[in-house]
Write an enzyme that holds these catalytic residues in place. Structure first.
Site, PDB file in Angstrom:
ATOM      1  N   LYS A  88      10.740   1.036  -9.773  1.00 47.91           N
ATOM      2  CA  LYS A  88      10.443   2.221  -8.958  1.00 47.91           C
ATOM      3  C   LYS A  88      11.329   3.400  -9.340  1.00 47.91           C
ATOM      4  CE  LYS A  88       8.045   0.174  -5.142  1.00 47.91           C
ATOM      5  NZ  LYS A  88       7.811   0.066  -3.719  1.00 47.91           N
ATOM      6  N   LYS A 102       0.093  -4.577 -11.645  1.00 48.14           N
ATOM      7  CA  LYS A 102      -0.406  -4.896 -10.297  1.00 48.14           C
ATOM      8  C   LYS A 102      -1.026  -3.644  -9.673  1.00 48.14           C
ATOM      9  CE  LYS A 102       3.211  -3.922  -6.979  1.00 48.14           C
ATOM     10  NZ  LYS A 102       3.609  -4.179  -5.618  1.00 48.14           N
ATOM     11  N   LYS A 154       0.115   0.979  -4.460  1.00 53.35           N
ATOM     12  CA  LYS A 154      -0.133   2.215  -3.718  1.00 53.35           C
ATOM     13  C   LYS A 154       0.442   3.394  -4.471  1.00 53.35           C
ATOM     14  CE  LYS A 154       0.966   0.114   0.653  1.00 53.35           C
ATOM     15  NZ  LYS A 154       2.379  -0.219   0.476  1.00 53.35           N
TER      16      LYS A 154
HETATM   17  N1  AQP Z   1      -1.412  -6.035  -6.319  1.00 54.48           N
HETATM   18  C1  AQP Z   1      -1.023  -6.882  -5.382  1.00 54.48           C
HETATM   19  N2  AQP Z   1      -1.509  -8.147  -5.344  1.00 54.48           N
HETATM   20  C2  AQP Z   1      -1.115  -9.010  -4.374  1.00 54.48           C
HETATM   21  N3  AQP Z   1      -0.252  -8.675  -3.393  1.00 54.48           N
HETATM   22  C3  AQP Z   1       0.253  -7.430  -3.378  1.00 54.48           C
HETATM   23  N4  AQP Z   1       1.107  -6.787  -2.563  1.00 54.48           N
HETATM   24  C4  AQP Z   1       1.294  -5.528  -3.005  1.00 54.48           C
HETATM   25  N5  AQP Z   1       0.557  -5.312  -4.110  1.00 54.48           N
HETATM   26  C5  AQP Z   1      -0.101  -6.470  -4.374  1.00 54.48           C
HETATM   27  C6  AQP Z   1       1.705  -7.375  -1.359  1.00 54.48           C
HETATM   28  O1  AQP Z   1       1.362  -6.554  -0.255  1.00 54.48           O
HETATM   29  C7  AQP Z   1       2.417  -6.611   0.716  1.00 54.48           C
HETATM   30  C8  AQP Z   1       2.775  -5.252   1.197  1.00 54.48           C
HETATM   31  O2  AQP Z   1       3.260  -4.471   0.129  1.00 54.48           O
HETATM   32  P1  AQP Z   1       4.320  -3.312   0.399  1.00 54.48           P
HETATM   33  O3  AQP Z   1       3.744  -2.294   1.276  1.00 54.48           O
HETATM   34  O4  AQP Z   1       5.597  -3.895   0.850  1.00 54.48           O
HETATM   35  O5  AQP Z   1       4.570  -2.640  -0.970  1.00 54.48           O
HETATM   36  P2  AQP Z   1       4.616  -3.150  -2.439  1.00 54.48           P
HETATM   37  O6  AQP Z   1       4.782  -4.608  -2.580  1.00 54.48           O
HETATM   38  O7  AQP Z   1       5.636  -2.334  -3.138  1.00 54.48           O
HETATM   39  O8  AQP Z   1       3.123  -2.784  -2.839  1.00 54.48           O
HETATM   40  P3  AQP Z   1       2.566  -1.474  -3.433  1.00 54.48           P
HETATM   41  O9  AQP Z   1       1.132  -1.410  -3.168  1.00 54.48           O
HETATM   42  O10 AQP Z   1       2.981  -1.368  -4.857  1.00 54.48           O
HETATM   43  O11 AQP Z   1       3.229  -0.327  -2.579  1.00 54.48           O
HETATM   44  P4  AQP Z   1       4.248   0.810  -2.989  1.00 54.48           P
HETATM   45  O12 AQP Z   1       3.542   1.564  -4.052  1.00 54.48           O
HETATM   46  O13 AQP Z   1       4.457   1.571  -1.738  1.00 54.48           O
HETATM   47  O14 AQP Z   1       5.483   0.175  -3.497  1.00 54.48           O
HETATM   48  C9  AQP Z   1       3.576  -7.340   0.054  1.00 54.48           C
HETATM   49  O15 AQP Z   1       3.616  -8.659   0.539  1.00 54.48           O
HETATM   50  C10 AQP Z   1       3.219  -7.339  -1.393  1.00 54.48           C
HETATM   51  O16 AQP Z   1       3.747  -8.461  -2.064  1.00 54.48           O
END
Ligand code: AQP
Length: 332
Positions: free
Chosen positions: A112, A195, A198
């Protein structure tokens, strides 16, 4: 019942299909079998700069989506992280038990912060996993349903729990990640090696849970695949098709080998159309329920206040014990 806790960041105007399949769908099933605590982790969301009005809006949308996917406020404790002050208080104590080198090994921070340069990243982003450990340990959660990207953070949580218990006496439960292998990493439709995310996926690579069926279908039809024609599960040579198979299988309940047999000799077009159909059928009712919930902010806030009340009772009890064990004087 064993306790479960998980959280989701309000970092976008909707959750995406990866969040839904990798984590939130498990939250719904686990509310039946576990004493469930689920939170919208807004304290985590400010580790990256965000406007106040945007954060407020996203936190409400996130909460509405959680109820819309089927979390029942009677059975599951759904709350907003910042409503419970003990999260930051315990995070401070855990910060003081974490080595700089240990925190520096967290790959999510590296990924990040790489986007805007490590020195421009906030200290909050660096200590993010320690706040996450506090979220989990405060509630003595045994199980934490997450996607594969959270494995390393769960390891750190266990290490910190063990360290605290060793130093100050048995206090925390060691949590286990609950990861469903088949959906642990839903990938970006335009970049099947990455992956779905968001913050880092392009609009064409991500399917939002609140997406309208039209654009959603287009994205699936345009998903990057390979030059072949055979629908087969082969993560190495056909990562795009394999991702779509995983999505279709998870949403339809049909095992992947059955899907592969169904599309034999049919090419990618028919297959993608069916994937789009099952995704639309799943997401449309969730979108409609979310819109309804968002139309009554007062009711939504009331549901969150109920969750906060239940969460606070547990968190305060844990923190009272932590304060005493660490050696803070009682406040009279
Ligand atoms: N691509 C994915 N496949 C499976 N699980 C996923 N998770 C995130 N992306 C995938 C799971 O969703 C939960 C919530 O995620 P988060 O809001 O804590 O943020 P993250 O893991 O950092 O996911 P993002 O979408 O990439 O968000 P941002 O961009 O805000 O960092 C978690 O349990 C995660 O494992």
């Amino acid at each position: 019942k064993p306790r479960v806790l998980s959280g989701i960041q309000p970092t976008a105007d909707s959750f995406h299909l990866g969040n839904y399949l990798g984590a939130i769908r498990q939250w719904v099933t686990m509310q039946e079998t576990h004493d469930a605590f689920y939170c919208v982790v807004d304290l985590h969301a400010i580790t990256i700069p965000v406007e106040a009005a945007t954060l407020r809006h996203r936190s409400r949308v996130a909460a509405a989506q959680l109820f819309a996917v089927g979390l029942d406020p009677e059975r599951a404790t759904v709350f907003v992280q910042s409503h419970i002050r003990e999260h930051t208080e315990l995070a401070w104590v855990l910060n003081c038990l974490t080595g700089m080198g240990e925190a520096g090994r967290m790959t999510q921070f590296k990924d990040k912060s790489a986007k805007f340069g490590e020195s421009a990243a906030s200290v909050g982003l660096f200590t993010y996993p320690i706040l996450q450990a506090a979220d989990i340990l405060l509630y003595h959660a045994e199980s934490v349903p997450v996607g594969a990207d959270q494995k390393q953070h769960l390891e750190l949580t266990r290490d910190l729990a063990q360290r605290f218990n060793h130093r100050f006496g048995d206090t925390f439960t060691l949590p286990q990640p609950h990861i469903v292998k088949s959906v642990e990493k839903i990938t970006d439709l335009q970049d099947p090696a990455a992956k779905m995310s968001k913050s880092s996926s392009s609009p064409q690579g991500i399917i939002d849970v609140l997406e309208q069926p039209g654009p959603m279908r287009k994205k699936i039809m345009r998903a990057v695949t390979d030059t072949g024609t055979e629908v087969a599960f082969d993560e190495e040579n056909k990562p795009g098709i394999s991702n779509l198979l995983r999505i279709q299988s998870a949403l339809s309940g049909t095992p992947i080998p059955d899907l592969v047999a169904r599309y034999e000799g049919q090419g990618y077009g028919t297959f993608k159309k069916d994937v789009a159909e099952v995704v639309a059928d799943t997401l449309t009712p969730i979108r409609e329920r979310t819109e309804k919930l968002l139309a009554d902010e007062g009711e939504l806030d009331r549901l969150l206040a109920i969750g906060a009340g239940r969460a606070r009772a547990v968190a305060q009890q844990t923190m009272a014990q932590v304060r005493e064990r660490v050696g803070f004087l009682p406040a009279y």
